[in-house]
Write a protein that holds these residues in place. Sequence first.
Motif, PDB file in Angstrom:
ATOM      1  N   LEU A 130       0.827  -1.211   0.000  1.00 40.03           N
ATOM      2  CA  LEU A 130       0.000   0.000   0.000  1.00 40.03           C
ATOM      3  C   LEU A 130       0.862   1.263   0.000  1.00 40.03           C
ATOM      4  CD1 LEU A 130      -2.950  -0.745   2.458  1.00 40.03           C
ATOM      5  CD2 LEU A 130      -3.164  -0.008   0.088  1.00 40.03           C
ATOM      6  N   GLU A 131       1.929   1.245   0.757  1.00 42.74           N
ATOM      7  CA  GLU A 131       2.809   2.413   0.814  1.00 42.74           C
ATOM      8  C   GLU A 131       3.440   2.688  -0.544  1.00 42.74           C
ATOM      9  OE1 GLU A 131       5.429   1.444   4.006  1.00 42.74           O
ATOM     10  OE2 GLU A 131       4.064   2.191   5.557  1.00 42.74           O
ATOM     11  N   VAL A 132       3.828   1.619  -1.236  1.00 35.97           N
ATOM     12  CA  VAL A 132       4.392   1.778  -2.578  1.00 35.97           C
ATOM     13  C   VAL A 132       3.338   2.330  -3.535  1.00 35.97           C
ATOM     14  CG1 VAL A 132       5.352   0.564  -4.569  1.00 35.97           C
ATOM     15  CG2 VAL A 132       6.126  -0.017  -2.264  1.00 35.97           C
ATOM     16  N   PHE A 133       2.115   1.779  -3.453  1.00 35.78           N
ATOM     17  CA  PHE A 133       1.035   2.252  -4.318  1.00 35.78           C
ATOM     18  C   PHE A 133       0.750   3.732  -4.079  1.00 35.78           C
ATOM     19  CE2 PHE A 133      -3.462   3.388  -4.505  1.00 35.78           C
ATOM     20  CZ  PHE A 133      -3.711   3.233  -5.869  1.00 35.78           C
ATOM     21  N   MET A 134       0.625   4.123  -2.823  1.00 32.60           N
ATOM     22  CA  MET A 134       0.288   5.513  -2.513  1.00 32.60           C
ATOM     23  C   MET A 134       1.377   6.460  -2.987  1.00 32.60           C
ATOM     24  SD  MET A 134      -2.721   5.500  -1.168  1.00 32.60           S
ATOM     25  CE  MET A 134      -3.871   4.373  -0.340  1.00 32.60           C
ATOM     26  N   ALA A 135       2.627   6.081  -2.798  1.00 34.80           N
ATOM     27  CA  ALA A 135       3.729   6.929  -3.250  1.00 34.80           C
ATOM     28  C   ALA A 135       3.710   7.072  -4.768  1.00 34.80           C
ATOM     29  CB  ALA A 135       5.061   6.342  -2.786  1.00 34.80           C
ATOM     30  N   ASP A 136       3.466   5.970  -5.471  1.00 34.13           N
ATOM     31  CA  ASP A 136       3.422   6.017  -6.933  1.00 34.13           C
ATOM     32  C   ASP A 136       2.223   6.819  -7.430  1.00 34.13           C
ATOM     33  OD1 ASP A 136       5.710   4.515  -6.977  1.00 34.13           O
ATOM     34  OD2 ASP A 136       4.730   2.636  -7.540  1.00 34.13           O
ATOM     35  N   ALA A 137       1.072   6.646  -6.758  1.00 32.63           N
ATOM     36  CA  ALA A 137      -0.127   7.397  -7.149  1.00 32.63           C
ATOM     37  C   ALA A 137       0.085   8.891  -6.953  1.00 32.63           C
ATOM     38  CB  ALA A 137      -1.332   6.921  -6.346  1.00 32.63           C
ATOM     39  N   ALA A 138       0.730   9.269  -5.862  1.00 31.30           N
ATOM     40  CA  ALA A 138       1.004  10.681  -5.603  1.00 31.30           C
ATOM     41  C   ALA A 138       1.985  11.239  -6.630  1.00 31.30           C
ATOM     42  CB  ALA A 138       1.548  10.866  -4.192  1.00 31.30           C
ATOM     43  N   HIS A 139       2.968  10.428  -6.993  1.00 31.67           N
ATOM     44  CA  HIS A 139       3.931  10.857  -8.016  1.00 31.67           C
ATOM     45  C   HIS A 139       3.230  11.047  -9.354  1.00 31.67           C
ATOM     46  CE1 HIS A 139       7.724  11.197 -10.173  1.00 31.67           C
ATOM     47  NE2 HIS A 139       7.282  10.304 -11.040  1.00 31.67           N
ATOM     48  N   HIS A 140       2.270  10.180  -9.649  1.00 30.45           N
ATOM     49  CA  HIS A 140       1.573  10.209 -10.942  1.00 30.45           C
ATOM     50  C   HIS A 140       0.541  11.328 -11.005  1.00 30.45           C
ATOM     51  CE1 HIS A 140      -1.070   8.736 -14.215  1.00 30.45           C
ATOM     52  NE2 HIS A 140       0.031   8.173 -14.674  1.00 30.45           N
ATOM     53  N   ASN A 141      -0.239  11.501  -9.919  1.00 35.20           N
ATOM     54  CA  ASN A 141      -1.381  12.425  -9.933  1.00 35.20           C
ATOM     55  C   ASN A 141      -1.240  13.644  -9.030  1.00 35.20           C
ATOM     56  OD1 ASN A 141      -2.759  10.802 -11.756  1.00 35.20           O
ATOM     57  ND2 ASN A 141      -3.977   9.769 -10.178  1.00 35.20           N
ATOM     58  N   GLY A 142      -0.214  13.644  -8.173  1.00 32.24           N
ATOM     59  CA  GLY A 142      -0.077  14.724  -7.207  1.00 32.24           C
ATOM     60  C   GLY A 142      -0.613  14.330  -5.834  1.00 32.24           C
ATOM     61  N   GLN A 143      -0.288  15.146  -4.839  1.00 26.60           N
ATOM     62  CA  GLN A 143      -0.770  14.897  -3.479  1.00 26.60           C
ATOM     63  C   GLN A 143      -2.295  14.788  -3.476  1.00 26.60           C
ATOM     64  OE1 GLN A 143       2.199  13.992  -1.834  1.00 26.60           O
ATOM     65  NE2 GLN A 143       1.547  15.258  -0.099  1.00 26.60           N
ATOM     66  N   PHE A 144      -2.832  13.969  -2.572  1.00 27.68           N
ATOM     67  CA  PHE A 144      -4.246  13.603  -2.630  1.00 27.68           C
ATOM     68  C   PHE A 144      -5.145  14.659  -1.988  1.00 27.68           C
ATOM     69  CE2 PHE A 144      -2.275   9.206  -1.735  1.00 27.68           C
ATOM     70  CZ  PHE A 144      -1.819   9.102  -3.046  1.00 27.68           C
ATOM     71  N   ASP A 145      -6.249  14.919  -2.675  1.00 28.04           N
ATOM     72  CA  ASP A 145      -7.304  15.771  -2.129  1.00 28.04           C
ATOM     73  C   ASP A 145      -8.419  14.950  -1.488  1.00 28.04           C
ATOM     74  OD1 ASP A 145      -6.409  18.464  -3.175  1.00 28.04           O
ATOM     75  OD2 ASP A 145      -6.524  17.335  -5.052  1.00 28.04           O
ATOM     76  N   VAL A 146      -8.603  13.723  -1.981  1.00 31.72           N
ATOM     77  CA  VAL A 146      -9.671  12.848  -1.482  1.00 31.72           C
ATOM     78  C   VAL A 146      -9.149  11.417  -1.421  1.00 31.72           C
ATOM     79  CG1 VAL A 146     -11.992  11.923  -1.881  1.00 31.72           C
ATOM     80  CG2 VAL A 146     -11.476  14.301  -2.492  1.00 31.72           C
ATOM     81  N   LEU A 147      -9.453  10.741  -0.318  1.00 32.95           N
ATOM     82  CA  LEU A 147      -9.207   9.301  -0.188  1.00 32.95           C
ATOM     83  C   LEU A 147     -10.529   8.623   0.112  1.00 32.95           C
ATOM     84  CD1 LEU A 147      -7.424   6.734   0.174  1.00 32.95           C
ATOM     85  CD2 LEU A 147      -7.214   7.392   2.597  1.00 32.95           C
ATOM     86  N   PHE A 148     -10.957   7.747  -0.775  1.00 34.20           N
ATOM     87  CA  PHE A 148     -12.159   6.948  -0.549  1.00 34.20           C
ATOM     88  C   PHE A 148     -11.713   5.529  -0.236  1.00 34.20           C
ATOM     89  CE2 PHE A 148     -16.177   4.989  -2.662  1.00 34.20           C
ATOM     90  CZ  PHE A 148     -16.753   4.769  -1.424  1.00 34.20           C
ATOM     91  N   ALA A 149     -11.641   5.204   1.062  1.00 34.71           N
ATOM     92  CA  ALA A 149     -11.192   3.890   1.526  1.00 34.71           C
ATOM     93  C   ALA A 149     -12.392   2.952   1.546  1.00 34.71           C
ATOM     94  CB  ALA A 149     -10.559   3.999   2.904  1.00 34.71           C
TER      95      ALA A 149
END
Length: 250
Positions: free
Chosen positions: A64-83
Amino acid sequence: MCFENQSIVVTGGNSGIGRAAAKSFRADGAKVAILGRDQATLAQSVAELEVFGRSCDVTDRSALEVFMADAAHHNGQFDVLFANAGIAAFTPFEGHDPANFKQVMDVNFHGTVNTIAAALPHLNDGASIILTTSVANQMGEPNSVAYAASKAAVKSLVSTLSTELAPRGIRVNAISPGPTATPIFNKLGLTGEAIEQTRAFVSAATPANRMGEVSDQVDAVLYLASKRSSFVVGQEIVVDGGLTSCASLG
């Protein structure tokens, strides 16, 4: 509601409520990242929705940590998290299976905790976190001990994390779906006529006189994700057609 250029993460975004939410966010201009366990449906959703996505198990904190870091790199810091990722399991308590109970808690509760913890370093101040609970956490229906307990535990996060994350202006809320026509509902071991009978039974027990649709839940998600709900903090929005005003389905 406009999410133009906002960065949004949806777990369980390859099916059901998660996929529909990701589709709506994307249609409204957001940059969306999704994860799911099923590689086939995930690949299809990534292609059709044109989003960033990866197969990932929410019980695996490192992944999950790898996914979140990659997602942030791809799309930018998150405005919304829908868990939203979770599983449904309904079995009688008699003959209690500890392994089954642990699996449900690991995915639904610990998986949600892992998701928030992994996303937190990448969340913008003022972001919105939305969790998925269930009316099962308050109805006391038979055969739902593990599922109801896991969703009640998720509900507890709404209050505690709202307080803890308040200094950063991060809002935490939840949607609490009633019976909704999603793939999870169709995986309860029912087939053919039994499914239709169950739908009819649930509809008759619900003041709205129908089962919930995915769109009912997505409308609530989009509201909680938007600035229109900026004064809504620490709440669980029940979207169940009035079902919880009834004593029981049983």
